[in-house]
Design an enzyme around this catalytic site. Structure first.
Site, PDB file in Angstrom:
ATOM      1  N   HIS A   1       6.998  -8.520   9.457  1.00 26.13           N
ATOM      2  CA  HIS A   1       6.214  -9.544   8.741  1.00 26.13           C
ATOM      3  C   HIS A   1       4.934  -9.896   9.510  1.00 26.13           C
ATOM      4  O   HIS A   1       4.313 -10.917   9.249  1.00 26.13           O
ATOM      5  CB  HIS A   1       7.039 -10.812   8.462  1.00 26.13           C
ATOM      6  CG  HIS A   1       8.037 -10.606   7.359  1.00 26.13           C
ATOM      7  ND1 HIS A   1       7.714 -10.771   6.032  1.00 26.13           N
ATOM      8  CD2 HIS A   1       9.332 -10.205   7.377  1.00 26.13           C
ATOM      9  CE1 HIS A   1       8.794 -10.516   5.286  1.00 26.13           C
ATOM     10  NE2 HIS A   1       9.784 -10.144   6.083  1.00 26.13           N
ATOM     11  N   THR A   2       4.593  -9.069  10.464  1.00 25.16           N
ATOM     12  CA  THR A   2       3.374  -9.309  11.234  1.00 25.16           C
ATOM     13  C   THR A   2       2.169  -8.620  10.595  1.00 25.16           C
ATOM     14  O   THR A   2       1.037  -8.997  10.867  1.00 25.16           O
ATOM     15  CB  THR A   2       3.533  -8.767  12.670  1.00 25.16           C
ATOM     16  OG1 THR A   2       4.216  -7.516  12.592  1.00 25.16           O
ATOM     17  CG2 THR A   2       4.342  -9.718  13.528  1.00 25.16           C
ATOM     18  N   ASP A   3       2.413  -7.618   9.731  1.00 25.32           N
ATOM     19  CA  ASP A   3       1.263  -6.836   9.242  1.00 25.32           C
ATOM     20  C   ASP A   3       0.288  -7.672   8.417  1.00 25.32           C
ATOM     21  O   ASP A   3      -0.916  -7.654   8.650  1.00 25.32           O
ATOM     22  CB  ASP A   3       1.690  -5.544   8.511  1.00 25.32           C
ATOM     23  CG  ASP A   3       2.572  -5.746   7.298  1.00 25.32           C
ATOM     24  OD1 ASP A   3       3.033  -6.890   7.050  1.00 25.32           O
ATOM     25  OD2 ASP A   3       2.814  -4.752   6.581  1.00 25.32           O
TER      26      ASP A   3
ATOM     27  N   SER B   1      10.536  11.326 -14.054  1.00 22.79           N
ATOM     28  CA  SER B   1      11.299  10.864 -12.893  1.00 22.79           C
ATOM     29  C   SER B   1      12.663  11.546 -12.873  1.00 22.79           C
ATOM     30  O   SER B   1      13.449  11.399 -13.814  1.00 22.79           O
ATOM     31  CB  SER B   1      11.491   9.341 -12.959  1.00 22.79           C
ATOM     32  OG  SER B   1      12.570   8.965 -12.113  1.00 22.79           O
TER      33      SER B   1
ATOM     34  N   SER C   1      11.135   1.623   2.449  1.00 19.59           N
ATOM     35  CA  SER C   1       9.820   1.785   1.822  1.00 19.59           C
ATOM     36  C   SER C   1       9.722   2.987   0.903  1.00 19.59           C
ATOM     37  O   SER C   1       8.756   3.757   0.958  1.00 19.59           O
ATOM     38  CB  SER C   1       8.717   1.865   2.875  1.00 19.59           C
ATOM     39  OG  SER C   1       8.681   0.682   3.584  1.00 19.59           O
ATOM     40  N   SER C   2      10.703   3.126   0.042  1.00 17.97           N
ATOM     41  CA  SER C   2      10.615   4.208  -0.940  1.00 17.97           C
ATOM     42  C   SER C   2       9.398   3.998  -1.839  1.00 17.97           C
ATOM     43  O   SER C   2       8.770   4.966  -2.267  1.00 17.97           O
ATOM     44  CB  SER C   2      11.893   4.269  -1.773  1.00 17.97           C
ATOM     45  OG  SER C   2      12.166   3.010  -2.336  1.00 17.97           O
TER      46      SER C   2
ATOM     47  N   ASP D   1       3.708  -0.121   5.553  1.00 20.23           N
ATOM     48  CA  ASP D   1       4.541   0.922   4.957  1.00 20.23           C
ATOM     49  C   ASP D   1       3.709   2.126   4.513  1.00 20.23           C
ATOM     50  O   ASP D   1       4.059   3.274   4.778  1.00 20.23           O
ATOM     51  CB  ASP D   1       5.315   0.366   3.750  1.00 20.23           C
ATOM     52  CG  ASP D   1       6.142  -0.852   4.122  1.00 20.23           C
ATOM     53  OD1 ASP D   1       6.309  -1.111   5.326  1.00 20.23           O
ATOM     54  OD2 ASP D   1       6.613  -1.537   3.200  1.00 20.23           O
TER      55      ASP D   1
HETATM   56  C1  GLA Z   1       7.694  -4.952   3.525  1.00 19.47           C
HETATM   57  C2  GLA Z   1       6.199  -4.899   3.294  1.00 19.47           C
HETATM   58  C3  GLA Z   1       5.452  -4.629   4.595  1.00 19.47           C
HETATM   59  C4  GLA Z   1       5.891  -5.565   5.704  1.00 19.47           C
HETATM   60  C5  GLA Z   1       7.416  -5.639   5.788  1.00 19.47           C
HETATM   61  C6  GLA Z   1       7.893  -6.685   6.748  1.00 19.47           C
HETATM   62  O1  GLA Z   1       8.179  -3.694   3.904  1.00 19.47           O
HETATM   63  O2  GLA Z   1       5.876  -3.924   2.356  1.00 19.47           O
HETATM   64  O3  GLA Z   1       4.059  -4.715   4.374  1.00 19.47           O
HETATM   65  O4  GLA Z   1       5.328  -6.831   5.541  1.00 19.47           O
HETATM   66  O5  GLA Z   1       8.010  -5.896   4.530  1.00 19.47           O
HETATM   67  O6  GLA Z   1       7.497  -6.374   8.039  1.00 19.47           O
END
Ligand code: GLA
Length: 383
Positions: A33-35, A66, A123-124, A169
């Site tokens: 959650h730092t991005d 799909s 992060s699919s 991501d």
């Molecule tokens: C999700 C978001 C990212 C990031 C993370 C938490 O994956 O897509 O941008 O904020 O949560 O680090």
């Protein structure tokens, strides 16, 4: 296996030809959650990916199949109405974001599928955005950089999915390299590829298989709370633009002016940037013990201060902390479900997996899914 399915599906639906592209999911060792707070993150691309075979069709229709949903969707490249199917909105979004950059995308046929577990925090969706962007860029010779493609993916989430995510991501999916972690500064977007082949250690993901519907709404709430904290501090310290510019001392000075929840969110973020920097220094020394301790600290903060964990994640991280084979463990990704990421001693890996699976099953009625992590390459053309 997945590649064959995608190729077969393309042949059945659209005939021969096309190029095959892949873009992977990601793990993140620390920096959660730092991005979007313009801090640091330490992700790496993984072997699991979304694959897409794409071919220009000479018209203006985007025709997409799909494999996983066994569903066809088509829309005109210039269509102004979002597709009904959620999955198709990612393609629609990327096409539109690329067009906003002044690039002309013509009609294409596409079949896609993948082996990135859905909803596990790997992060699919970023992998999907990235493979579509990367493929269209290559096929139509658009000349976009990987960074532009990452931003187009991020804006797809903001503008067509409704999640105000950061850049991590998509960046990891596009810039990842085998055996390397990406130490990304989300403010300057400068990055370093850190060698990551920890001998004697392994990275283990334990998927709670919990998918909380809270994830996207609460994600945006966290973002607003962080912005609220910045707004308050900026009234007194005008040069502060994001939580990245906030020191622990500054935060304490203005604590009294904030709601308690806002303070705790900000306190977590400021601390997490510090933990990441410590973890990176430790990594350079090959000091995985210290690295692991920062991971535990990260989980603690995510659970108690940022409040994006859940009972299942807390249980897995807590049990991992008691096991001698674990150097560090934390929830990974947006939260409210998905995986814990564990840094584990190779020699105790099997024993740990067995023990944690059993305990988790006894408590929650089913075993966690075990995902072995190999850090792999980012977006690419496959053949
Ligand atoms: C999700 C978001 C990212 C990031 C993370 C938490 O994956 O897509 O941008 O904020 O949560 O680090």
């Amino acid at each position: 296996m997945t590649i064959e399915k995608v190729n077969d599906a393309f042949r059945r639906n659209f005939g021969t030809g096309g190029n095959l592209y892949a873009s992977p999911g990601r793990v993140n060792l620390i920096g959660e959650h730092t991005d979007y707070n313009l801090g640091f993150v330490l992700p790496g691309a993984i072997r699991q990916a979304i694959y897409a075979r794409i071919k220009p069709n000479g018209g203006t229709l985007c025709r997409i199949y799909s494999v996983d949903y066994d569903e066809n969707v088509e829309f005109d490249v210039a269509a102004s109405e979002l597709p009904v199917q959620q999955w198709a909105r990612y393609v629609y979004g990327v096409v539109h974001e690329v067009r906003k950059l002044g690039k002309s995308v013509a009609g294409f046929d596409c079949a896609f599928g993948g082996d990135v577990p859905l909803g596990a925090g790997l992060s699919s969706s970023a992998a999907f955005e990235s493979v579509i962007g990367y493929g269209l860029n290559d096929l139509f010779g658009l000349g976009l950089s990987r960074l532009q493609l990452a931003k187009a993916g991020q804006m797809t989430e903001h503008n067509y999915i409704g999640v105000r995510c950061g850049i991590m991501d998509q960046f990891a999916s596009l810039f990842g390299e085998k055996d390397r972690l990406i130490r990304l500064d989300c403010r300057s977007l400068e990055y370093r590829l850190e060698p990551f082949r920890p001998e004697g250690y392994r990275v283990l993901l334990l998927d709670t298989q919990v998918k909380h519907s809270l994830a996207s709404s609460q994600y945006n709430v966290r973002r607003e709370q962080c912005e609220a904290g910045v707004t308050i501090i900026r009234r007194h310290v005008p040069e502060v633009e994001s939580l990245r510019d906030v020191t622990p001392e500054m935060l304490e000075t203005y604590r009294g002016k904030m709601e308690d929840a806002v303070y705790r969110r900000c306190h977590y973020i400021v601390g997490e940037n510090g933990r990441l920097l410590k973890a990176c220094e430790a990594l350079e020394r090959g000091d995985y013990e210290t690295f692991g301790r920062q991971m535990f600290g990260s989980h603690e903060g995510l659970s108690r201060e940022y409040e994006v964990s859940c009972a299942e994640l807390d249980f897995l991280a807590g049990e991992a902390a008691k096991h001698s084979g674990v150097l560090g463990a934390r929830m990974m990704g947006g939260g409210f479900g998905g995986c814990t990421i564990n840094l584990v001693r190779e020699a105790e890996y099997e024993n740990l997996v067995g023990e944690l699976s059993e305990k988790y099953a006894a408590r929650f009625g089913k075993a966690p899914r075990v995902i072995d992590v190999v850090i792999g390459d980012g977006a690419r053309r496959v053949e």
